[in-house]
Design a protein around this motif. Structure first.
Motif, PDB file in Angstrom:
ATOM      1  N   GLU A 222      -8.196   0.070 -14.387  1.00 37.76           N
ATOM      2  CA  GLU A 222      -6.767  -0.067 -14.068  1.00 37.76           C
ATOM      3  C   GLU A 222      -6.197   1.234 -13.529  1.00 37.76           C
ATOM      4  O   GLU A 222      -5.463   1.244 -12.541  1.00 37.76           O
ATOM      5  CB  GLU A 222      -5.978  -0.516 -15.300  1.00 37.76           C
ATOM      6  N   VAL A 223      -6.513   2.331 -14.185  1.00 43.32           N
ATOM      7  CA  VAL A 223      -5.965   3.622 -13.757  1.00 43.32           C
ATOM      8  C   VAL A 223      -6.640   4.116 -12.488  1.00 43.32           C
ATOM      9  O   VAL A 223      -5.966   4.480 -11.509  1.00 43.32           O
ATOM     10  CB  VAL A 223      -6.122   4.678 -14.872  1.00 43.32           C
ATOM     11  N   ASN A 224      -7.957   4.137 -12.490  1.00 46.84           N
ATOM     12  CA  ASN A 224      -8.698   4.826 -11.428  1.00 46.84           C
ATOM     13  C   ASN A 224      -8.974   3.971 -10.199  1.00 46.84           C
ATOM     14  O   ASN A 224      -9.259   4.532  -9.132  1.00 46.84           O
ATOM     15  CB  ASN A 224     -10.027   5.336 -11.993  1.00 46.84           C
ATOM     16  N   PHE A 225      -8.888   2.668 -10.326  1.00 51.62           N
ATOM     17  CA  PHE A 225      -9.138   1.797  -9.169  1.00 51.62           C
ATOM     18  C   PHE A 225      -7.901   0.993  -8.797  1.00 51.62           C
ATOM     19  O   PHE A 225      -7.308   1.203  -7.738  1.00 51.62           O
ATOM     20  CB  PHE A 225     -10.320   0.869  -9.435  1.00 51.62           C
ATOM     21  N   PHE A 226      -7.464   0.115  -9.676  1.00 54.49           N
ATOM     22  CA  PHE A 226      -6.326  -0.737  -9.317  1.00 54.49           C
ATOM     23  C   PHE A 226      -5.049   0.076  -9.129  1.00 54.49           C
ATOM     24  O   PHE A 226      -4.192  -0.282  -8.309  1.00 54.49           O
ATOM     25  CB  PHE A 226      -6.139  -1.844 -10.359  1.00 54.49           C
ATOM     26  N   GLY A 227      -4.912   1.187  -9.865  1.00 56.29           N
ATOM     27  CA  GLY A 227      -3.750   2.043  -9.657  1.00 56.29           C
ATOM     28  C   GLY A 227      -3.688   2.574  -8.240  1.00 56.29           C
ATOM     29  O   GLY A 227      -2.613   2.625  -7.616  1.00 56.29           O
ATOM     30  N   VAL A 228      -4.837   2.980  -7.702  1.00 51.24           N
ATOM     31  CA  VAL A 228      -4.900   3.443  -6.313  1.00 51.24           C
ATOM     32  C   VAL A 228      -4.501   2.326  -5.356  1.00 51.24           C
ATOM     33  O   VAL A 228      -3.760   2.534  -4.389  1.00 51.24           O
ATOM     34  CB  VAL A 228      -6.314   3.960  -5.991  1.00 51.24           C
ATOM     35  N   LEU A 229      -4.972   1.108  -5.638  1.00 47.41           N
ATOM     36  CA  LEU A 229      -4.654  -0.016  -4.763  1.00 47.41           C
ATOM     37  C   LEU A 229      -3.169  -0.362  -4.809  1.00 47.41           C
ATOM     38  O   LEU A 229      -2.559  -0.639  -3.768  1.00 47.41           O
ATOM     39  CB  LEU A 229      -5.495  -1.240  -5.145  1.00 47.41           C
ATOM     40  N   HIS A 230      -2.572  -0.361  -6.011  1.00 48.05           N
ATOM     41  CA  HIS A 230      -1.139  -0.660  -6.131  1.00 48.05           C
ATOM     42  C   HIS A 230      -0.323   0.258  -5.232  1.00 48.05           C
ATOM     43  O   HIS A 230       0.539  -0.200  -4.461  1.00 48.05           O
ATOM     44  CB  HIS A 230      -0.672  -0.455  -7.586  1.00 48.05           C
ATOM     45  N   VAL A 231      -0.581   1.565  -5.329  1.00 54.07           N
ATOM     46  CA  VAL A 231       0.230   2.536  -4.598  1.00 54.07           C
ATOM     47  C   VAL A 231      -0.057   2.464  -3.103  1.00 54.07           C
ATOM     48  O   VAL A 231       0.869   2.486  -2.271  1.00 54.07           O
ATOM     49  CB  VAL A 231      -0.015   3.959  -5.138  1.00 54.07           C
ATOM     50  N   THR A 232      -1.324   2.366  -2.738  1.00 55.07           N
ATOM     51  CA  THR A 232      -1.679   2.337  -1.315  1.00 55.07           C
ATOM     52  C   THR A 232      -1.111   1.101  -0.637  1.00 55.07           C
ATOM     53  O   THR A 232      -0.574   1.173   0.481  1.00 55.07           O
ATOM     54  CB  THR A 232      -3.204   2.389  -1.143  1.00 55.07           C
ATOM     55  N   LYS A 233      -1.209  -0.047  -1.286  1.00 51.72           N
ATOM     56  CA  LYS A 233      -0.665  -1.288  -0.713  1.00 51.72           C
ATOM     57  C   LYS A 233       0.837  -1.152  -0.461  1.00 51.72           C
ATOM     58  O   LYS A 233       1.336  -1.537   0.600  1.00 51.72           O
ATOM     59  CB  LYS A 233      -0.948  -2.462  -1.649  1.00 51.72           C
ATOM     60  N   ALA A 234       1.558  -0.595  -1.441  1.00 48.67           N
ATOM     61  CA  ALA A 234       3.004  -0.455  -1.303  1.00 48.67           C
ATOM     62  C   ALA A 234       3.370   0.547  -0.211  1.00 48.67           C
ATOM     63  O   ALA A 234       4.407   0.413   0.456  1.00 48.67           O
ATOM     64  CB  ALA A 234       3.617  -0.031  -2.633  1.00 48.67           C
ATOM     65  N   ALA A 235       2.520   1.568  -0.023  1.00 52.59           N
ATOM     66  CA  ALA A 235       2.832   2.628   0.934  1.00 52.59           C
ATOM     67  C   ALA A 235       2.446   2.282   2.364  1.00 52.59           C
ATOM     68  O   ALA A 235       2.993   2.873   3.317  1.00 52.59           O
ATOM     69  CB  ALA A 235       2.117   3.920   0.518  1.00 52.59           C
ATOM     70  N   LEU A 236       1.526   1.360   2.560  1.00 55.62           N
ATOM     71  CA  LEU A 236       0.988   1.119   3.898  1.00 55.62           C
ATOM     72  C   LEU A 236       2.036   0.743   4.955  1.00 55.62           C
ATOM     73  O   LEU A 236       1.944   1.221   6.094  1.00 55.62           O
ATOM     74  CB  LEU A 236      -0.127   0.066   3.843  1.00 55.62           C
ATOM     75  N   PRO A 237       3.038  -0.086   4.657  1.00 58.96           N
ATOM     76  CA  PRO A 237       4.031  -0.361   5.704  1.00 58.96           C
ATOM     77  C   PRO A 237       4.723   0.906   6.213  1.00 58.96           C
ATOM     78  O   PRO A 237       4.925   1.067   7.433  1.00 58.96           O
ATOM     79  CB  PRO A 237       5.021  -1.299   5.012  1.00 58.96           C
ATOM     80  N   LEU A 238       5.063   1.817   5.312  1.00 58.28           N
ATOM     81  CA  LEU A 238       5.685   3.075   5.723  1.00 58.28           C
ATOM     82  C   LEU A 238       4.697   3.944   6.482  1.00 58.28           C
ATOM     83  O   LEU A 238       5.051   4.591   7.474  1.00 58.28           O
ATOM     84  CB  LEU A 238       6.195   3.825   4.489  1.00 58.28           C
ATOM     85  N   LEU A 239       3.457   3.970   6.030  1.00 60.43           N
ATOM     86  CA  LEU A 239       2.452   4.777   6.702  1.00 60.43           C
ATOM     87  C   LEU A 239       2.140   4.235   8.087  1.00 60.43           C
ATOM     88  O   LEU A 239       1.917   5.000   9.035  1.00 60.43           O
ATOM     89  CB  LEU A 239       1.179   4.838   5.855  1.00 60.43           C
TER      90      LEU A 239
END
Length: 283
Positions: free
Chosen positions: A115-132
């Protein structure tokens, strides 16, 4: 490793969000990026632990935009990103170490590491991708040489880091078609609170049952490795190089020790061969 120094004016209109900035690599990267002129959104799960970051920023004569972010909580991720209008880079740094072996831990323990080391990365990256995508930005994810070479008593941790590496290596050519670069940063042993946060007690080996001799040997070896650990500030300098690079490599190994260790398994040290291959699949 040669690090280029950038003037503040070169980065003054650029924004980077960094996770896990309460200590170690995240803290050092937040301060280094602010000194280089980035607008830094420095996030951590518990902002009550922001004292060391704020003190380091004050000493460096810079400011950071401190925000709460629990990477394992999608609502927290959404709330943090909701107030961001522009994002040029994301540094996924938040993570947690874990020592254990399959027979002696529950699958819930393993899921928590994922949850911390894998899915946590996915949560943040998914949310950030439209802005990126809007800013043709970049994603940098701090993984580990443990994402390349499996290590004893690190089964769950290495599994999570292997998963992150595989996900990002697969995502990179797809994201590139939308103007977003993806990189992974692979440190070896780093002088930080990472090891102490694992929570091992002095008598851990004695409680390991049939694995006691193996765990004792592993802990002795690990203490030696961290006695000669790389400084978090040096890793941060490498991350700043990737943030500033015109064409950042997919993979950055942050020290000679990391390159030697991962090189046992990897010959494509900067990831260019794999990226050259798979980019052709989506061109």
């Amino acid at each position: 490793m040669i690090h280029k120094h950038w003037e503040s004016s070169e980065m003054s209109d650029r924004t980077v969000l960094i996770t896990g900035t309460s200590s170690g690599i995240g803290l050092a990267t937040a301060v280094a990026a602010a000194r280089a002129g980035w607008h830094v959104i420095a996030t951590m799960r518990n902002t009550a632990k922001a004292g060391p970051l704020l003190a380091a920023a004050e000493e460096a004569g810079v400011t950071v935009d401190l925000r709460t972010l629990d990477v394992t909580d999608p609502a927290s991720v959404e709330a943090c990103l909701a107030g961001v209008d522009r994002l040029d880079a994301l540094v996924n740094n938040a993570g947690a170490g874990h020592i254990g072996t399959l027979e002696q831990e529950s699958l819930d323990d393993v899921r928590a590491v994922m949850e911390v080391n894998f899915f946590g990365v996915l949560h943040v990256t998914k949310a950030a991708l439209p802005l990126l995508r809007a800013g043709k930005g970049r994603v940098l994810t701090v993984t580990s040489v443990g994402g390349v070479v499996g290590q004893p008593f690190n089964e769950a941790y290495c599994a999570a880091k292997f998963a992150v590496e595989g996900y990002m290596e697969s995502l990179a050519p797809v994201a590139a078609t939308a103007g977003v670069s993806v990189s992974v940063v692979e440190p070896g042993a780093v002088a930080s609170e990472f090891v102490s946060n694992v929570g091992l007690t002095d008598d851990a080996a004695e409680q390991a049952g049939p694995y006691a001799p193996a765990l004792a040997a592993y802990l002795d070896r690990t203490r030696g490795a961290f006695a000669n650990a790389q400084a978090a500030e040096d890793v941060a300098a490498g991350i700043l190089d990737l943030l500033a690079a015109e064409r950042p490599a997919f993979r950055m190994l942050t020290s000679d020790a990391a390159r030697a260790f991962a090189g046992v398994k990897l010959k494509d040290l900067d990831g260019s061969a794999v990226q050259g291959l798979t980019s052709g699949w989506v061109a």
